[in-house]
Design a protein around this motif. Structure first.
Motif, PDB file in Angstrom:
ATOM      1  N   MET A 288      -6.721  11.087  -1.848  1.00  0.00           N
ATOM      2  CA  MET A 288      -6.750   9.724  -1.324  1.00  0.00           C
ATOM      3  C   MET A 288      -5.328   9.203  -1.155  1.00  0.00           C
ATOM      4  O   MET A 288      -4.488   9.400  -2.033  1.00  0.00           O
ATOM      5  N   PHE A 289      -5.089   8.555  -0.020  1.00  0.00           N
ATOM      6  CA  PHE A 289      -3.761   8.008   0.288  1.00  0.00           C
ATOM      7  C   PHE A 289      -3.708   6.560  -0.189  1.00  0.00           C
ATOM      8  O   PHE A 289      -4.503   5.723   0.242  1.00  0.00           O
ATOM      9  N   VAL A 290      -2.767   6.272  -1.100  1.00  0.00           N
ATOM     10  CA  VAL A 290      -2.615   4.916  -1.622  1.00  0.00           C
ATOM     11  C   VAL A 290      -1.386   4.301  -0.968  1.00  0.00           C
ATOM     12  O   VAL A 290      -0.263   4.771  -1.151  1.00  0.00           O
ATOM     13  N   LEU A 291      -1.630   3.256  -0.185  1.00  0.00           N
ATOM     14  CA  LEU A 291      -0.563   2.576   0.555  1.00  0.00           C
ATOM     15  C   LEU A 291      -0.221   1.258  -0.123  1.00  0.00           C
ATOM     16  O   LEU A 291      -1.085   0.403  -0.307  1.00  0.00           O
ATOM     17  N   GLY A 292       1.034   1.087  -0.482  1.00  0.00           N
ATOM     18  CA  GLY A 292       1.476  -0.162  -1.080  1.00  0.00           C
ATOM     19  C   GLY A 292       2.058  -1.091  -0.032  1.00  0.00           C
ATOM     20  O   GLY A 292       2.794  -0.645   0.853  1.00  0.00           O
ATOM     21  N   VAL A 293       1.711  -2.363  -0.119  1.00  0.00           N
ATOM     22  CA  VAL A 293       2.286  -3.387   0.752  1.00  0.00           C
ATOM     23  C   VAL A 293       2.894  -4.455  -0.149  1.00  0.00           C
ATOM     24  O   VAL A 293       2.209  -4.999  -1.018  1.00  0.00           O
ATOM     25  N   THR A 294       4.188  -4.735   0.047  1.00  0.00           N
ATOM     26  CA  THR A 294       4.851  -5.695  -0.820  1.00  0.00           C
ATOM     27  C   THR A 294       5.873  -6.513  -0.036  1.00  0.00           C
ATOM     28  O   THR A 294       6.208  -6.186   1.099  1.00  0.00           O
ATOM     29  N   GLY A 295       6.354  -7.575  -0.652  1.00  0.00           N
ATOM     30  CA  GLY A 295       7.324  -8.462  -0.008  1.00  0.00           C
ATOM     31  C   GLY A 295       7.318  -9.806  -0.714  1.00  0.00           C
ATOM     32  O   GLY A 295       6.402 -10.122  -1.483  1.00  0.00           O
ATOM     33  N   GLY A 296       8.346 -10.595  -0.466  1.00  0.00           N
ATOM     34  CA  GLY A 296       8.484 -11.885  -1.131  1.00  0.00           C
ATOM     35  C   GLY A 296       7.541 -12.943  -0.601  1.00  0.00           C
ATOM     36  O   GLY A 296       6.888 -12.775   0.438  1.00  0.00           O
ATOM     37  N   ILE A 297       7.473 -14.057  -1.314  1.00  0.00           N
ATOM     38  CA  ILE A 297       6.611 -15.165  -0.940  1.00  0.00           C
ATOM     39  C   ILE A 297       6.986 -15.687   0.455  1.00  0.00           C
ATOM     40  O   ILE A 297       8.157 -15.847   0.779  1.00  0.00           O
ATOM     41  N   GLY A 298       5.966 -15.882   1.296  1.00  0.00           N
ATOM     42  CA  GLY A 298       6.197 -16.378   2.646  1.00  0.00           C
ATOM     43  C   GLY A 298       6.611 -15.322   3.650  1.00  0.00           C
ATOM     44  O   GLY A 298       6.828 -15.629   4.820  1.00  0.00           O
TER      45      GLY A 298
END
Length: 201
Positions: A1-11
């Protein structure tokens, strides 16, 4: 299974990217939503938060967000303490859900996480997409949500910079323009990174 992370600061538009992926049928585990559950009425994180920040941090059986925000967003050390408590419960929940999806034979799961901690997020992800955005645009978005400018500036100031986020990610998505521009950039990554791995959505 491919686990994709999505992240970034508020807004930055991190959640918008996750919504685009969710609308294509990918399961998204949203750390912000999970954190609200663990701090809502009878949430499992509440006793520990009350022990550290006092009973005033709890109101009507749930985390008093207004009170706790007035404390932690003026003190990075306290913010780190609160974050470490909540994140531990959130990441435990995410780990269980990843195992469930893997057992079901799911091909891809997205982890939507605002703070890219090494244990429980980075070590779970096969790839990480970082959503960045011009600071003025972020401030405008947060003010549109009803946050006053000084509060928005404080929240951005205590978070990682875009450069720090990008150092941890594999790909960055600049979301300083409109939704159509963002969708186009996400579609390119879907074709290049997911389709190439046999993940058809």
């Amino acid at each position: 299974m491919f686990v994709l992370g999505v992240t970034g600061g508020i807004g930055s538009g991190k959640s918008t990217v996750s919504d685009i992926l969710a609308n294509k049928g990918i399961r998204v585990l949203d750390a912000d939503k999970i954190s609200k559950e663990v701090t809502d009425v009878n949430g499992i994180a509440l006793p520990e938060i009350a022990e550290v920040f006092g009973n005033r941090a709890i109101r009507n059986g749930a985390l008093d967000r207004k009170y706790i925000s007035s404390i932690v967003f003026n003190d990075k050390t306290k913010l780190d303490v609160l974050s470490s408590i909540i994140h531990r419960y959130v990441l435990e929940f995410i780990a269980v859900e990843i195992d469930k999806e893997r057992a079901r034979g799911t091909k891809c799961v997205v982890l939507d996480v605002p703070i890219p901690v090494k244990k429980g997020f980075i070590d779970k992800c096969n790839q990480i997409w970082v959503v960045t955005c011009d600071t003025d645009v972020r401030l405008a978005r947060l003010q549109k949500r009803g946050m006053d400018k000084s509060e928005a500036e404080r929240r951005i100031a205590v978070q990682m910079t875009d450069d720090e986020y990008c150092e941890l990610g594999n790909y960055s998505i600049d979301n300083s323009w409109d939704l159509e521009d963002l969708k186009e950039k996400v579609e390119v990554l879907i074709r290049e990174q997911l389709y190439e791995r046999g993940i058809r959505i």
